[in-house]
Design a protein around this motif. Sequence first.
Motif, short mmCIF file in Angstrom:
data_model
loop_
_atom_site.label_atom_id
_atom_site.label_comp_id
_atom_site.label_asym_id
_atom_site.label_seq_id
_atom_site.Cartn_x
_atom_site.Cartn_y
_atom_site.Cartn_z
N TRP A 1 -33.02 -3.00 41.60
CA TRP A 1 -33.51 -3.23 40.24
C TRP A 1 -32.57 -4.15 39.48
CZ3 TRP A 1 -35.11 2.33 38.26
CH2 TRP A 1 -36.19 2.79 39.03
N SER B 1 -32.13 -11.94 38.12
CA SER B 1 -32.85 -13.20 38.27
C SER B 1 -34.10 -13.27 37.38
CB SER B 1 -33.24 -13.40 39.74
OG SER B 1 -34.03 -12.32 40.17
N ALA B 2 -34.35 -12.21 36.60
CA ALA B 2 -35.53 -12.22 35.73
C ALA B 2 -35.24 -13.01 34.45
CB ALA B 2 -35.92 -10.79 35.38
N PRO B 3 -36.28 -13.56 33.84
CA PRO B 3 -36.07 -14.35 32.61
C PRO B 3 -35.86 -13.46 31.39
CG PRO B 3 -38.39 -14.37 33.23
CD PRO B 3 -37.68 -13.58 34.27
N ILE B 4 -34.75 -12.67 31.40
CA ILE B 4 -34.53 -11.70 30.31
C ILE B 4 -34.35 -12.39 28.97
CG2 ILE B 4 -33.41 -9.51 29.87
CD1 ILE B 4 -31.76 -9.84 32.25
N VAL B 5 -33.85 -13.62 28.98
CA VAL B 5 -33.55 -14.28 27.72
C VAL B 5 -34.82 -14.41 26.87
CG1 VAL B 5 -33.84 -16.58 28.70
CG2 VAL B 5 -32.47 -16.29 26.64
N LEU B 6 -35.98 -14.36 27.53
CA LEU B 6 -37.22 -14.50 26.77
C LEU B 6 -37.53 -13.27 25.95
CD1 LEU B 6 -38.96 -16.45 29.53
CD2 LEU B 6 -38.81 -17.17 27.15
N MET B 7 -36.68 -12.22 26.08
CA MET B 7 -36.87 -11.05 25.23
C MET B 7 -36.26 -11.24 23.85
SD MET B 7 -36.21 -8.10 28.03
CE MET B 7 -35.82 -6.87 26.81
N TYR B 8 -35.73 -12.45 23.57
CA TYR B 8 -35.01 -12.58 22.30
C TYR B 8 -35.88 -12.32 21.07
CZ TYR B 8 -36.66 -17.31 21.09
OH TYR B 8 -37.41 -18.38 20.73
N PRO B 9 -37.20 -12.65 21.09
CA PRO B 9 -37.98 -12.33 19.88
C PRO B 9 -37.99 -10.83 19.58
CG PRO B 9 -39.19 -13.85 21.29
CD PRO B 9 -38.02 -13.37 22.08
N LEU B 10 -37.92 -10.05 20.65
CA LEU B 10 -37.90 -8.59 20.49
C LEU B 10 -36.69 -8.16 19.67
CD1 LEU B 10 -39.71 -6.43 21.73
CD2 LEU B 10 -38.01 -6.16 23.51
N ILE C 1 -24.13 -19.16 27.95
CA ILE C 1 -25.36 -19.95 27.96
C ILE C 1 -26.38 -19.34 27.00
CG2 ILE C 1 -27.36 -20.60 29.38
CD1 ILE C 1 -25.50 -20.82 31.76
#
Lengths: 256, 262, 277
Positions: free
Chosen positions: A103, A109-118, A197
């Motif tokens: 997990w 490797s998942a695009p976690i940064v896209l959770m920033y709006p949350l 980054i």
Amino acid sequence: MRAAAISPARFLPALFGLFCLFCAVAVVEGLLRAGLLNRFIVPLPTEVAGSFGRLFGEEHLLARFLTTVQETFYAMAILALIGVPVGTLLYQVPVLRKATETWISALASAPIVLMYPLFLVIFGRSAATIIVMGVIAGLPPLILKTIEGLSGTRQSLINVGRSFRLTRAQMLTKIMLPAALPTIFVGLRLGLIFALINIVGVEFLINFGGLGQLINDLAERYDMPGMYATIVFVILVSVLFFFVTERLERWLRRMA
Amino acid sequence: MASADGMKGRARAAGAGIGVMQVRIVLLVSLLAAWEIMARSGLLYRDVVPPLETIGWALVVLLSSQAFYWNLGVTIAEVLAALAIGGSVGFMTGVLLGGSRFFGRALEPYIYYLGPTPKIIFFPIMIMWFGVGPGSKIAMGAVSCFFPIALSAAASMRQIDTVLIRVGRSFRANGWQMAMKIYLPAMRPSVMNGIRLGLGIAIIGTLLAETKLSNRGIGYLIMQAYSIFDMPRMYALLITLFAFAIGANAIVGRFGGHTTGK
Amino acid sequence: MSQASGSGTPMSDRKHVLSADNVSKKFDTAEGPVVAVDNISFDVRPGEFLSVIGPSGCGKSTLFNIIGGLTPDHDGTVTVGNEVVRGPHPSIGMVFQEESTFPWRTVIDNVCFPLEIAHVPKAERLDKARHFINLVGLNGFENRHPSELSGGMRQRVAIARTLVSQPKILLMDEPFAALDEQTRLLLGDKVLQIQQELKQTTLLITHNITEAVQLSDRILVMTYRPGKLKRMVDIDLPRPRTSDVVSSPAFGAYVARIWGDLREEASRGMQDSERAR
């Protein structure tokens, strides 16, 4: 004579690389001056270089930089405080490790940064959002490397600990963790790179904080030379950071 | 009682006692339960942690709307274009750098050190160059995935077993045959790995750009949900996005795994 | 000793499939230039099995690469028939010391490789490949990948792959070096059998004395650095041979004689490598 014959062969490629870089910049400058490239899209390289003085003076580049450094520092502290203990726990409890290791590497490797709006909703446009995004990006590699470092402890060192009848806690603090330190540092370095980054990226995206926000500001004001110069500055800072920590990592490894 | 027993002898019981699968199920269930309790308790701001049921419904609504699929299509097309452009340029660069010691020494450090820098800050430049439409998103994705793919192509070029190259030469293969029958198949596993890395990064680059400035794509939908504080929809979007990323990863992984096996 | 003086004249060339004429090769290393091959000349007669033996580091592999046309700038000439070797020659088939099967190809596809390169039609390709796979005793393994085979089997795939191109001269560089002693003897049998069946002219590079005596008609002994021709030994053991020959007294005598030649060279090589440490 032999040394003289070898050294140009070693430095020639590096010189050629620098030469290429210089030529590329010169070509852009030439094309701009000749009117073949649009000056409203690409500013003159000389103008970009010239705008650094203004950036440090009027735009407080240094203060912006320190803001980013500060955010990164907090992120690093939180990273270390969470990542190393979690990694140690997972190492100590093999079932838990087996259950979660895949997990964690999937998260890495998942695009976690896209959770920033949350987090934007939770913390608003604040340093907290930025730091949390940095921490989230850096955690998976740090946890994985901590586990790797601890499992890589040499059996002979463990046997030494056993012979002195160390308790489990002593074994961990006196033997395993020190032995794992170089690998943990690799994890911390990787985590910090990802964190940096994301921190600069989120600063830019949510228009708050240090260097990232400055780029956004300058872009919105259409200050082309300033924006390009700040981007160059960010790149230089990241490269320097990457380079210094790489050297540090090598040094640590040689010590071990 | 089994758990009390397990607490003491966890490490020893690891192999036989508690199964990995059971631990996973327990972890997942307790995570979801904690989430649900948090949602129902109202401790956090309203709607930040919506109940699972609400997220589930939002997911159903999302997946049954035509607009979602249109935007998903836009994003997929952008990511694929980014991967095609950044990947092919990166691959060719990598082959050049890996094939020539001189070029490798001269230029690879730039790519190596530029790799781990935040790429999203180039977005304003990409908007200037390619406009506010899909062009600038594709450019962001392409710039992002160029670096890992170039570096892995260069590394795989260097890793090729030199004896295989000598075999090819001893049978007098020409340049094209060498490339198609020796270099490419030998490089395939590690290039595939590079493409997998690059794909993940292209997804991030493209979608981040979409969240910053766009009027279509999944990133745009996320920001739209954010702007009206429709949290369930945002969770639903993030879930589909992660599923998309994992699925894409798995597809590339399957292509890479076929080389030496049965 | 047994050099043909006139490798330049086509008349005498009829007797030789391959001749090396004053072949030399120097390398520039960090410790200065090293003469790997020094002025070596010899001929290979049609149908014979010639071995080149020498201690590790004597430049055998360099010689192999020169004859195979993979080392461009050497002194002297290598001729095949009437043609000077400048780059890989179609009459020479090479088998390498290292693991050289393509891991991404099945056994049959590995063996088909040279035929693909030569644009042989597919049906013919498969026919020929099957024939040579049978010859090396790998029938039944056509569709396996190299990773599923043992080291000895993989080396047989490599030999079949080279034989399928039907070279006039089979050139092998320590093809059994990575294998254990028993496998090596058994593979030697296989090579003997193949060589006798195909009347295959073979040039084997090796450092293994028993292997060389077991297989060869003549053995060329090289010196350690610079790699010169020390002696040419004719092996008059009866043919057809098998690995049983190893137990005959004549065999032992040949081994002892060649070891006598090699001992001094090998110990010089050992001293060198110990000094380097």
